[in-house]
Design a protein around this motif. Structure first.
Motif, mmCIF file in Angstrom:
data_model
loop_
_atom_site.group_PDB
_atom_site.id
_atom_site.type_symbol
_atom_site.label_atom_id
_atom_site.label_comp_id
_atom_site.label_asym_id
_atom_site.label_seq_id
_atom_site.Cartn_x
_atom_site.Cartn_y
_atom_site.Cartn_z
ATOM 1 N N GLY A 87 0.810 -1.209 0.000
ATOM 2 C CA GLY A 87 0.000 0.000 0.000
ATOM 3 C C GLY A 87 0.843 1.259 0.000
ATOM 4 O O GLY A 87 0.559 2.205 -0.736
ATOM 5 N N LEU A 88 1.894 1.277 0.819
ATOM 6 C CA LEU A 88 2.744 2.461 0.920
ATOM 7 C C LEU A 88 3.406 2.788 -0.415
ATOM 8 O O LEU A 88 3.370 3.934 -0.881
ATOM 9 N N PHE A 89 3.990 1.795 -1.062
ATOM 10 C CA PHE A 89 4.694 2.032 -2.322
ATOM 11 C C PHE A 89 3.723 2.419 -3.436
ATOM 12 O O PHE A 89 3.963 3.382 -4.180
ATOM 13 N N GLU A 90 2.621 1.679 -3.570
ATOM 14 C CA GLU A 90 1.719 1.936 -4.688
ATOM 15 C C GLU A 90 0.946 3.237 -4.516
ATOM 16 O O GLU A 90 0.760 3.989 -5.473
ATOM 17 N N GLU A 91 0.483 3.520 -3.305
ATOM 18 C CA GLU A 91 -0.279 4.762 -3.104
ATOM 19 C C GLU A 91 0.625 5.981 -3.188
ATOM 20 O O GLU A 91 0.188 7.055 -3.621
ATOM 21 N N THR A 92 1.874 5.844 -2.778
ATOM 22 C CA THR A 92 2.824 6.954 -2.931
ATOM 23 C C THR A 92 3.094 7.217 -4.407
ATOM 24 O O THR A 92 3.209 8.377 -4.836
ATOM 25 N N ALA A 93 3.195 6.145 -5.205
ATOM 26 C CA ALA A 93 3.368 6.325 -6.647
ATOM 27 C C ALA A 93 2.144 7.007 -7.249
ATOM 28 O O ALA A 93 2.263 7.864 -8.130
ATOM 29 N N ARG A 94 0.960 6.647 -6.775
ATOM 30 C CA ARG A 94 -0.254 7.321 -7.253
ATOM 31 C C ARG A 94 -0.230 8.802 -6.878
ATOM 32 O O ARG A 94 -0.626 9.660 -7.673
ATOM 33 N N LEU A 95 0.207 9.086 -5.655
ATOM 34 C CA LEU A 95 0.263 10.481 -5.217
ATOM 35 C C LEU A 95 1.232 11.280 -6.089
ATOM 36 O O LEU A 95 0.939 12.414 -6.480
ATOM 37 N N GLY A 96 2.370 10.680 -6.403
ATOM 38 C CA GLY A 96 3.311 11.353 -7.293
ATOM 39 C C GLY A 96 2.719 11.579 -8.674
ATOM 40 O O GLY A 96 2.904 12.640 -9.275
ATOM 41 N N GLY A 97 1.979 10.583 -9.167
ATOM 42 C CA GLY A 97 1.330 10.740 -10.465
ATOM 43 C C GLY A 97 0.287 11.836 -10.452
ATOM 44 O O GLY A 97 0.197 12.633 -11.397
ATOM 45 N N SER A 98 -0.490 11.906 -9.375
ATOM 46 C CA SER A 98 -1.514 12.943 -9.286
ATOM 47 C C SER A 98 -0.890 14.330 -9.207
ATOM 48 O O SER A 98 -1.457 15.306 -9.708
ATOM 49 N N ALA A 99 0.295 14.429 -8.594
ATOM 50 C CA ALA A 99 0.987 15.721 -8.524
ATOM 51 C C ALA A 99 1.432 16.167 -9.922
ATOM 52 O O ALA A 99 1.304 17.341 -10.283
ATOM 53 N N LEU A 100 1.939 15.234 -10.707
ATOM 54 C CA LEU A 100 2.400 15.572 -12.052
ATOM 55 C C LEU A 100 1.250 15.832 -13.014
ATOM 56 O O LEU A 100 1.438 16.515 -14.030
ATOM 57 N N LEU A 101 0.078 15.304 -12.701
ATOM 58 C CA LEU A 101 -1.072 15.432 -13.601
ATOM 59 C C LEU A 101 -2.018 16.560 -13.199
ATOM 60 O O LEU A 101 -3.136 16.651 -13.706
ATOM 61 N N GLY A 102 -1.583 17.418 -12.289
ATOM 62 C CA GLY A 102 -2.423 18.523 -11.850
ATOM 63 C C GLY A 102 -2.453 19.661 -12.857
ATOM 64 O O GLY A 102 -1.845 19.585 -13.930
ATOM 65 N N PRO A 103 -3.167 20.734 -12.528
ATOM 66 C CA PRO A 103 -3.250 21.898 -13.423
ATOM 67 C C PRO A 103 -1.858 22.439 -13.733
ATOM 68 O O PRO A 103 -0.994 22.491 -12.859
ATOM 69 N N ARG A 104 -1.650 22.838 -14.978
ATOM 70 C CA ARG A 104 -0.354 23.340 -15.412
ATOM 71 C C ARG A 104 -0.455 24.807 -15.810
ATOM 72 O O ARG A 104 -1.541 25.313 -16.095
ATOM 73 N N LYS A 105 0.686 25.449 -15.846
ATOM 74 C CA LYS A 105 0.726 26.854 -16.222
ATOM 75 C C LYS A 105 0.338 27.012 -17.692
ATOM 76 O O LYS A 105 0.407 26.069 -18.467
ATOM 77 N N PRO A 106 -0.065 28.238 -18.075
ATOM 78 C CA PRO A 106 -0.405 28.470 -19.498
ATOM 79 C C PRO A 106 0.757 28.114 -20.416
ATOM 80 O O PRO A 106 1.924 28.211 -20.043
ATOM 81 N N ALA A 107 0.421 27.695 -21.614
ATOM 82 C CA ALA A 107 1.457 27.330 -22.580
ATOM 83 C C ALA A 107 2.284 28.552 -22.995
ATOM 84 O O ALA A 107 3.427 28.402 -23.423
ATOM 85 N N PHE A 108 1.707 29.733 -22.868
ATOM 86 C CA PHE A 108 2.423 30.962 -23.190
ATOM 87 C C PHE A 108 1.928 32.054 -22.255
ATOM 88 O O PHE A 108 0.822 31.967 -21.716
ATOM 89 N N PRO A 109 2.718 33.096 -21.989
ATOM 90 C CA PRO A 109 2.317 34.153 -21.055
ATOM 91 C C PRO A 109 0.981 34.771 -21.452
ATOM 92 O O PRO A 109 0.768 35.148 -22.612
ATOM 93 N N GLY A 110 0.092 34.843 -20.464
ATOM 94 C CA GLY A 110 -1.216 35.425 -20.703
ATOM 95 C C GLY A 110 -2.210 34.465 -21.322
ATOM 96 O O GLY A 110 -3.386 34.809 -21.524
#
Length: 274
Positions: A87-110
């Motif tokens: 559980g620790l290893f797999e759920e931590t990997a999921r947490l890392g994946g969810s962090a990388l898949l979160g909202p991202r900055k605009p592709a260009f300023p503005g």
């Protein structure tokens, strides 16, 4: 001799644990029910958390005298620790994946903010990637070997196998496969189905933890994973255990489906509010 019903059931198991997951992914992707990026991250999360880290560590520990002694003296404690580390290893990997898949900055300023995948569809994609990676690597590839071996033994190619395998290995593997019964294979298939439903549920917990900043859901996912794995340690017999796991998995599947309404909408990809 390996019976024909066993060989046919191995063939069914191979289809359900290798070909069917691939077909389902292709169909869902074609219908745009899943997204390929979180799906790929889900595959990667299982590879990183189990194949490349936890399993090699356990294999290394198993060669150590202290670990072997601990396994003999405290088998129940060891089983609990193994369930917890999964559980620790797999759920931590999921947490890392969810962090990388979160909202991202605009592709260009503005420019407009790019939404992330911390959504129900993202959790579905990631969860299927994680679950099907496990199914294919741990079950599908194993059934390929089982089926090939069964055909070679049944076709009278034992001499060829004897030349390829270490001394005594042919007799051992043949005896093991001859002892397999159809219900044993079906029980393994039911276990894989239960695992898929659980992985979807666990993914939704971790993705909700990141999407809504409800971080308590991350340790809750680890605890749920530990409890789910510990059911397999109960001295109930293979079918009572598998049926109990399946009942828990159906509850997990229901909660996963219900979690759709708890996620932020796909357009904002934001953190949401309670």
């Amino acid at each position: 001799m390996i019976s024909v019903p066993v060989i046919l059931t191995f063939a069914l198991a191979l289809f359900l644990t290798l070909l069917f997951p691939i077909m389902l992914i292709l169909i869902l992707a074609w219908k745009k029910k899943i997204s390929l990026l979180p799906l790929g991250f889900g595959f990667l999360s299982f590879l990183l958390s189990q194949v490349l880290t936890r399993i090699p560590l356990l294999q290394a520990f198993s060669t150590q005298e202290w670990y072997q002694n601990f396994a003999v003296l405290h088998p129940v404690v060891l089983g609990l620790l193994l369930a917890f580390t999964a559980g620790l290893f797999e759920e931590t990997a999921r947490l890392g994946g969810s962090a990388l898949l979160g909202p991202r900055k605009p592709a260009f300023p503005g420019g407009p903010a790019r939404p992330g995948y911390r959504t129900f569809e993202g959790a579905l994609s990631f969860g299927l990637g994680h679950a099907f990676c496990e199914v294919i690597l741990l079950a599908g590839l194993t059934h390929i070997n089982n089926l090939i071996f069964c055909f070679l033994v049944s076709s009278g190619s034992s001499q060829l196998l004897a030349q390829l395998l270490p001394a005594g290995q042919l007799e051992l593997v043949t005896a093991q496969l001859s002892a397999v019964r159809v219900p044993d294979i079906l029980a393994g298939l039911l276990e894989r189905l239960s695992a898929v439903l659980f992985h979807l549920f666990a993914t939704s917990l971790v993705f909700l933890a990141a999407a809504r900043r409800k971080w308590i859901l991350y340790p809750a996912a680890i605890l749920a994973h530990t409890v789910f794995n510990c059911v397999a340690l109960l001295p109930l017999g293979i079918w009572p255990i598998e049926l109990l796991l399946f009942a828990l998995a159906l509850l997990c599947g229901f909660l996963f489906r219900k979690s759709r309404s708890w996620f932020p909408n796909a357009e904002t990809g934001g953190t949401g509010t309670s």
